[in-house]
Design a protein around this motif. Structure first.
Motif, PDB file in Angstrom:
ATOM      1  N   SER A 121       8.473  -0.255   0.439  1.00 38.29           N
ATOM      2  CA  SER A 121       9.767  -0.873   1.278  1.00 38.29           C
ATOM      3  C   SER A 121       9.216  -1.045   2.634  1.00 38.29           C
ATOM      4  O   SER A 121       9.638  -1.797   3.385  1.00 38.29           O
ATOM      5  CB  SER A 121      10.870  -0.144   1.405  1.00 38.29           C
ATOM      6  OG  SER A 121      10.593   1.311   1.692  1.00 38.29           O
ATOM      7  N   LYS A 173       5.799   3.861   2.187  1.00 29.59           N
ATOM      8  CA  LYS A 173       6.391   3.336   0.997  1.00 29.59           C
ATOM      9  C   LYS A 173       6.309   1.860   0.715  1.00 29.59           C
ATOM     10  O   LYS A 173       5.944   1.135   1.570  1.00 29.59           O
ATOM     11  CB  LYS A 173       7.950   3.515   1.041  1.00 29.59           C
ATOM     12  CG  LYS A 173       8.311   5.178   1.427  1.00 29.59           C
ATOM     13  CD  LYS A 173       9.783   5.304   1.843  1.00 29.59           C
ATOM     14  CE  LYS A 173       9.887   6.790   2.112  1.00 29.59           C
ATOM     15  NZ  LYS A 173      11.410   6.907   2.187  1.00 29.59           N
ATOM     16  N   ASN A 221      11.187   2.708  -2.742  1.00 26.65           N
ATOM     17  CA  ASN A 221      11.469   3.989  -1.835  1.00 26.65           C
ATOM     18  C   ASN A 221      10.240   5.043  -2.085  1.00 26.65           C
ATOM     19  O   ASN A 221      10.170   5.884  -1.497  1.00 26.65           O
ATOM     20  CB  ASN A 221      12.905   4.519  -2.184  1.00 26.65           C
ATOM     21  CG  ASN A 221      13.818   3.734  -1.695  1.00 26.65           C
ATOM     22  OD1 ASN A 221      13.965   3.192  -0.374  1.00 26.65           O
ATOM     23  ND2 ASN A 221      14.985   3.661  -2.510  1.00 26.65           N
TER      24      ASN A 221
END
Length: 215
Positions: free
Chosen positions: A78, A76, A117
């Motif tokens: 993130s 991801k 995300n």
């Protein structure tokens, strides 16, 4: 561009990419060495643009392989350090900067917040920009864009800008430049040294997962 899913595949591609360049640079050194005094200057003038081509070509290709490898990890946004997130969301960042409309800015910010995300999709094809003029300044920008340190390259910045790039530009623009054969061989060895460093930096970063954000 295809993803590179394993470190072994990445190393294989890097080995192939550097191997043929080492062989060609070695051939250039031999040709320059074997040329007689009259032809030596011409041989060096012909060899310097090719040497520059290997400098720019390897940096661009190997850095692109590294980004393809990161894409292949299916992480991801993130999960990645900030410099790699930029490669995936740069267009939206540019939209915010370019637009005066609040609606566009809000939509872009919402996209960025939600996108973190999702699985990272780095825009690899145009990510590494050498600007056809790989100076030390451009090189530093590439290093920082993929999270690499600059320190050990700094001592060779003048060599990149003056001994390689400036000479290549003189020759490309049809201007006369007299370079000794010994000087070319030393320059070629220095460029090969930096290419090997860069390859090692990529291999280490991939193996250690330095592209991942520290939890």
């Amino acid at each position: 561009m295809s993803k590179i899913r394993t470190i072994e595949r990445l190393q294989s591609l890097l080995d192939e990419e550097l191997s043929w360049r080492i062989k060609e640079i070695a051939t250039l050194k031999i040709l320059v060495k074997r040329s007689d005094n009259i032809a030596s200057s011409t041989a060096v003038r012909a060899a310097i643009p090719l040497l520059y081509g290997h400098w720019e070509g390897f940096i661009k290709s190997s850095a692109t392989y590294y980004l393809q490898f990161i894409n292949g990890q299916s992480l991801k946004y993130s999960d990645l350090t900030s410099c790699f997130v930029v490669f995936g969301v740069k267009k939206k960042l540019n939209d915010i900067e370019a637009s005066m409309a609040s609606e566009t800015s809000i939509a872009a910010v919402e996209f960025l917040m939600n996108e973190l995300n999702n699985t990272a999709k780095l825009k690899v094809d145009s990510a590494i920009r050498t600007e056809f003029n790989l100076s030390s300044k451009v090189f530093v920008n590439i290093l920082k864009s993929i999270g690499f340190g600059v320190d050990r390259y700094e001592a060779r910045f003048n060599l990149i800008d003056e001994s390689l790039l400036k000479r290549r530009n003189y020759i490309a623009h049809g201007e006369y430049l007299d370079v000794e054969a010994d000087g070319f061989r030393d320059l070629a060895d220095e460029i090969l040294c930096m290419l090997r460093w860069f390859k090692t930096d990529i291999e280490n970063a991939a193996s250690l997962g330095l592209f991942k954000k520290i939890a």
